[in-house]
Scaffold this motif. Structure first.
Motif: not given
Length: 180
Positions: A101-120
């Motif tokens: 599942y590496i290289g399919m954008g799942y890492g960025y998509e999940s990390a962006r959601a976690v970063t948003h959750y951490a900030n907001e």
């Protein structure tokens, strides 16, 4: 149980039923190379890791590493979340995915959601990340998230320098407390 959703993914807290996944992930070649051997040699070790490391973080800190589930088939493909590591001044973001599942954008998509959750939601700032200097895929993902290289540090039991990245510039006082 915390649930974060994105277009393609659902992130939820780990349970003991995820032991098989933890065993597979933590014994995958890239995990061993870039994150390290967590001494998960069988499913019993994986359950112990879940019950002593991952699951307690939710109560202790209010967050932790989350199971990343692909919405299209409810398949557990990786983990992504927030970690409080001994010796690091701030919460850091971590992630790992099964090789297929590496290289399919799942890492960025999940990390962006976690970063948003951490900030907001959690008002955590800055967010740090540590990574192996040769882990170019993770470095690119962290840069895409907006984290900036700070410097190489010695951290934990490893005597090999790792990269410290942050959403904000790290002060010299914070940096001095990291360098051994």
């Amino acid at each position: 149980m915390l649930i974060i959703t994105t277009q393609r993914l659902t992130l939820r807290e780990f349970t003991l039923e995820d032991a098989e996944f933890i065993y597979q992930l933590m014994n995958s070649p890239l995990y061993l190379k870039f994150i390290g051997d967590r001494n998960i040699k069988n499913r019993v070790d994986a359950k112990t890791f879940l019950s002593t490391k991952l699951i307690p973080s939710y109560q202790l800190h209010g967050y932790g590493l989350y199971a990343v589930i692909r919405n299209q088939d409810d398949c557990l493909i990786g983990m992504c979340g927030l970690v409080n590591r001994d010796g690091l001044e701030h919460t850091d973001i971590g992630f790992g995915f099964l090789p297929q599942y590496i290289g399919m954008g799942y890492g960025y998509e999940s990390a962006r959601a976690v970063t948003h959750y951490a900030n907001e939601t959690l008002s955590l700032s800055p967010i740090w990340a540590i990574t192996h200097p040769q882990n170019t895929a993770s470095i690119k993902l962290l840069i895409k998230l907006g984290l900036l290289y700070q410097q190489h540090i010695l951290w934990g039991d490893d005597q090999e320098p790792i990269l410290l990245m942050s959403t904000h510039e790290v002060s010299s006082g914070e940096m001095n407390s990291l360098v051994k």
